[in-house]
Design an enzyme around this catalytic site. Structure first.
Site, PDB file in Angstrom:
ATOM      1  N   SER A 144       0.853  -1.185   0.000  1.00 19.99           N
ATOM      2  CA  SER A 144       0.000   0.000   0.000  1.00 19.99           C
ATOM      3  C   SER A 144       0.886   1.231   0.000  1.00 19.99           C
ATOM      4  O   SER A 144       2.064   1.165   0.387  1.00 19.99           O
ATOM      5  CB  SER A 144      -0.878  -0.005   1.258  1.00 19.99           C
ATOM      6  OG  SER A 144      -1.526   1.243   1.433  1.00 19.99           O
ATOM      7  N   TYR A 157      -1.598  -0.436  10.715  1.00 20.42           N
ATOM      8  CA  TYR A 157      -1.645  -0.788   9.293  1.00 20.42           C
ATOM      9  C   TYR A 157      -0.337  -0.391   8.622  1.00 20.42           C
ATOM     10  O   TYR A 157       0.232  -1.157   7.839  1.00 20.42           O
ATOM     11  CB  TYR A 157      -2.829  -0.095   8.635  1.00 20.42           C
ATOM     12  CG  TYR A 157      -3.036  -0.469   7.179  1.00 20.42           C
ATOM     13  CD1 TYR A 157      -3.342  -1.771   6.823  1.00 20.42           C
ATOM     14  CD2 TYR A 157      -2.929   0.483   6.163  1.00 20.42           C
ATOM     15  CE1 TYR A 157      -3.525  -2.125   5.484  1.00 20.42           C
ATOM     16  CE2 TYR A 157      -3.122   0.147   4.837  1.00 20.42           C
ATOM     17  CZ  TYR A 157      -3.416  -1.162   4.501  1.00 20.42           C
ATOM     18  OH  TYR A 157      -3.601  -1.504   3.180  1.00 20.42           O
TER      19      TYR A 157
END
Length: 249
Positions: A144, A157
């Protein structure tokens, strides 16, 4: 071999029940690859495998929680035994649960580490000996933009995705002498189900942040993956960062 020709190749995709995983599986099947599909939602991947078969492709569906080592290993081994080899492993399965670190439900942290970290580790660990034996392969790790840029409200995350990036570079170096290429894919904001598992207050903040921005589609990321794995053997595309044109950070 043309970039869009994967004839004779076998591609294993985790998190194939929706979003980037589903789009990648379809793109690879259309390019001629046999595809192994892993996800916990078995009815979805069975339907996807049937769809691929009806289009003239070949696919198997394997119910799998990639964060469980025995299940990850069984998925990789079934791919190899039923489809004959393993050319590409796409570690796509993941969870994104955002929010402040203070007072966070720590079960959310465990879920992210389970899928985002252990899932990548276990599937890769199972795949490497098979790739070595056949003379090479390709591991694609879907990370990501959060693996590059840390933000308040996404700390854990960020931790998992920064970890995937570091693991990918180490794996790339280990893979060179055995012919295993490694690609790190870093999507920005994509219109998939990934964000939908967040708490309502987090979803509200995300909606405000991306208001007015045309999000990427899952197919946009699948195209990036297809580009990387379709390169000739002497070309190693190590990292692809793909953001919506309207996304600043």
């Amino acid at each position: 071999m043309a970039i869009d020709d994967l004839s004779g190749k076998v591609v294993a995709v985790t998190g194939a029940s929706s979003g980037i995983g589903e789009a990648t599986a379809l793109a690879c099947a259309r390019a001629g690859a046999a595809v192994a599909l892993a996800a916990r939602r078995v009815e979805r991947i069975e339907a996807l495998a049937q769809r691929i078969a009806e289009d003239g492709g070949r696919a198997i569906a394997v119910e799998c929680d990639v964060g469980e080592e025995s299940q990850a290993r069984a998925f990789v081994q079934r791919t190899h035994s039923e489809l004959g080899r393993l050319d590409v492993l796409v570690n796509n399965a993941g969870v994104m649960l955002l929010g402040p670190i203070e007072n966070a439900p720590t079960e959310e942290w465990r879920r992210m580490i389970h899928a985002n970290v252990f899932g990548v580790l276990y599937c890769t660990h199972a795949a490497l000996p098979l790739m070595r034996e056949q003379g090479g392969g390709h591991v694609v790790n879907v990370s990501s933009v959060a693996g590059r840029i840390a933000r308040a409200g996404s700390g854990v995350y960020n931790l998992t995705k920064f970890g995937v990036g570091a693991f990918s570079e180490s794996l790339r170096q280990e893979g060179v002498p055995i012919g295993v290429r490694v690609t790190l894919i870093e999507p920005g904001a994509v219109g998939t189900e990934l964000a939908g598992h967040n708490r309502p207050e987090v979803l509200e903040q995300m909606a405000k942040r991306f208001a007015g921005i045309e999000l990427l589609s899952a197919e946009d990321i699948a195209n990036a993956i297809l580009y990387a794995i379709g390169q000739p053997a002497h070309v190693s595309v190590n990292e692809i960062l793909v953001r919506p044109s309207g996304q600043v950070g």
